[in-house]
Design a protein around this motif. Sequence first.
Motif, PDB file in Angstrom:
ATOM      1  N   UNK A 185       0.835  -1.210   0.000  1.00 17.48           N
ATOM      2  CA  UNK A 185       0.000   0.000   0.000  1.00 17.48           C
ATOM      3  C   UNK A 185       0.865   1.254   0.000  1.00 17.48           C
ATOM      4  N   UNK A 186       1.853   1.288   0.887  1.00 18.30           N
ATOM      5  CA  UNK A 186       2.710   2.474   0.996  1.00 18.30           C
ATOM      6  C   UNK A 186       3.479   2.723  -0.293  1.00 18.30           C
ATOM      7  N   UNK A 187       4.027   1.659  -0.878  1.00 20.45           N
ATOM      8  CA  UNK A 187       4.798   1.805  -2.116  1.00 20.45           C
ATOM      9  C   UNK A 187       3.923   2.269  -3.266  1.00 20.45           C
ATOM     10  N   UNK A 188       2.710   1.739  -3.340  1.00 21.50           N
ATOM     11  CA  UNK A 188       1.807   2.132  -4.420  1.00 21.50           C
ATOM     12  C   UNK A 188       1.417   3.598  -4.297  1.00 21.50           C
ATOM     13  N   UNK A 190       1.945   6.398  -7.193  1.00 23.00           N
ATOM     14  CA  UNK A 190       0.873   7.280  -7.658  1.00 23.00           C
ATOM     15  C   UNK A 190       1.332   8.732  -7.700  1.00 23.00           C
ATOM     16  N   UNK A 191       2.244   9.095  -6.784  1.00 24.15           N
ATOM     17  CA  UNK A 191       2.734  10.482  -6.736  1.00 24.15           C
ATOM     18  C   UNK A 191       3.763  10.752  -7.817  1.00 24.15           C
ATOM     19  N   UNK A 192       4.590   9.763  -8.113  1.00 28.95           N
ATOM     20  CA  UNK A 192       5.718   9.981  -9.023  1.00 28.95           C
ATOM     21  C   UNK A 192       5.491   9.466 -10.437  1.00 28.95           C
ATOM     22  N   UNK A 193       4.566   8.522 -10.605  1.00 29.84           N
ATOM     23  CA  UNK A 193       4.397   7.878 -11.903  1.00 29.84           C
ATOM     24  C   UNK A 193       2.947   7.440 -12.065  1.00 29.84           C
ATOM     25  N   UNK A 194       2.735   6.334 -12.777  1.00 26.20           N
ATOM     26  CA  UNK A 194       1.399   5.794 -12.987  1.00 26.20           C
ATOM     27  C   UNK A 194       1.299   4.416 -12.338  1.00 26.20           C
ATOM     28  N   UNK A 195       0.241   4.191 -11.576  1.00 27.19           N
ATOM     29  CA  UNK A 195       0.042   2.921 -10.881  1.00 27.19           C
ATOM     30  C   UNK A 195      -0.309   1.822 -11.876  1.00 27.19           C
ATOM     31  N   UNK A 251       7.643  -3.589  -4.792  1.00 22.85           N
ATOM     32  CA  UNK A 251       6.313  -3.200  -5.265  1.00 22.85           C
ATOM     33  C   UNK A 251       6.394  -1.974  -6.164  1.00 22.85           C
ATOM     34  N   UNK A 252       7.215  -1.015  -5.769  1.00 19.10           N
ATOM     35  CA  UNK A 252       7.373   0.176  -6.591  1.00 19.10           C
ATOM     36  C   UNK A 252       8.097  -0.128  -7.883  1.00 19.10           C
ATOM     37  N   UNK A 253       9.120  -0.977  -7.803  1.00 21.99           N
ATOM     38  CA  UNK A 253       9.951  -1.269  -8.975  1.00 21.99           C
ATOM     39  C   UNK A 253       9.163  -1.993 -10.065  1.00 21.99           C
ATOM     40  N   UNK A 254       8.328  -2.961  -9.686  1.00 21.81           N
ATOM     41  CA  UNK A 254       7.591  -3.710 -10.710  1.00 21.81           C
ATOM     42  C   UNK A 254       6.548  -2.841 -11.392  1.00 21.81           C
ATOM     43  N   UNK A 255       6.236  -1.685 -10.808  1.00 27.59           N
ATOM     44  CA  UNK A 255       5.264  -0.790 -11.442  1.00 27.59           C
ATOM     45  C   UNK A 255       5.929   0.295 -12.279  1.00 27.59           C
ATOM     46  N   UNK A 256       7.133   0.725 -11.893  1.00 28.27           N
ATOM     47  CA  UNK A 256       7.780   1.850 -12.589  1.00 28.27           C
ATOM     48  C   UNK A 256       9.139   1.515 -13.175  1.00 28.27           C
ATOM     49  N   UNK A 257       9.776   0.455 -12.702  1.00 31.63           N
ATOM     50  CA  UNK A 257      11.106   0.107 -13.176  1.00 31.63           C
ATOM     51  C   UNK A 257      12.209   0.912 -12.522  1.00 31.63           C
ATOM     52  N   UNK A 273      10.723   6.353  -2.404  1.00 31.55           N
ATOM     53  CA  UNK A 273      10.373   4.948  -2.228  1.00 31.55           C
ATOM     54  C   UNK A 273      11.313   4.278  -1.234  1.00 31.55           C
ATOM     55  N   UNK A 274      12.597   4.612  -1.301  1.00 32.27           N
ATOM     56  CA  UNK A 274      13.573   4.012  -0.400  1.00 32.27           C
ATOM     57  C   UNK A 274      13.318   4.427   1.050  1.00 32.27           C
ATOM     58  N   UNK A 275      13.022   5.716   1.276  1.00 26.17           N
ATOM     59  CA  UNK A 275      12.721   6.176   2.641  1.00 26.17           C
ATOM     60  C   UNK A 275      11.429   5.549   3.134  1.00 26.17           C
TER      61      UNK A 275
END
Length: 301
Positions: free
Chosen positions: A34-37, A41-46, A169-175, A181-183
């Motif tokens: 949830x947190x990563x998604x 959503x803020x930086x890219x497209x979910x 979770x973030x990587x598989x959505x945006x690469x 995301x790291x923090x």
Amino acid sequence: MSTPAGAAATTATPAQWLEGARPRTLPAAVSPVVAATGVVAFTDRVNPVAALLALVVSLALQVGVNYANDYSDGIRGTDAVRVGPVRLVGSGLARPRTVRNAAFACFAVAAVAGLALVVLTGHWWLLAVGAACVLAAWYYTGGRRPYGYAGLGEVFVFVFFGLVATCGTGYVQTGTVGAALLVTAVWVGALTTAVLVANNLRDLAGDAASGKRTLATRLGDRGTRFLYAALVAVGALGLVGVALLTTPWVLLALIALVVLVKPVRAVVEGARGRDLIAVLKATGLAGLATALVSALALILA
């Protein structure tokens, strides 16, 4: 152990199997996704399909490691004295082999969902990460030299249910894996690790008596209580860091952490036994609530 492992009967009810899965720990599997998604959503497209598959992997691994822990601790006899959820093997409610197979089934579900995720994204090197996650889940208390018995369980939780689950979770959505995301992975990992610390603090006496050398038995009662409070503080500081990197609205998530004021006070003031079950539950739910509020703030921003 209260009942010889080989003599255990398959008498566990569905409700007992559910309790053996330790549902109080499941928020720790949902929070990183949830947190990563929210950051995505803020930086890219979910990518909702990738996010859903990541959630399945996380939940399956969490339930799998819970059953694996039940099996391994049960056959070693380290579940003889417990004040927490029912132990299927240790209490003789289910045969060790059945509980072990339940763990393997969960790992299989995680593997299938993970493979689908790899095919969807094309990042085939993630297969190695998935294999590492399954091995880490099993050898937490399994094998001849389980690292959970060497005081490294908290490290596993922080790395795999914090850094890997969140960044993955973030990587598989945006690469990509950015600073925000790291923090986020750090504060999620801290709050998730606090759940295990509360659990091991509750079981400290029984683990020490059975020779299970968790980090809690190594740090002692006072040190473990300090670690719990410190992890909650890291969680709060991490949210501030994400807010500085994204939007001040993330600070609203600190409201969810207010729920932990009473549990932290209880831990610091010496709560023991069953009183710590409420602390464990509150910590898991607070972590999930924090992830939800943080994600919502990022999405709306």
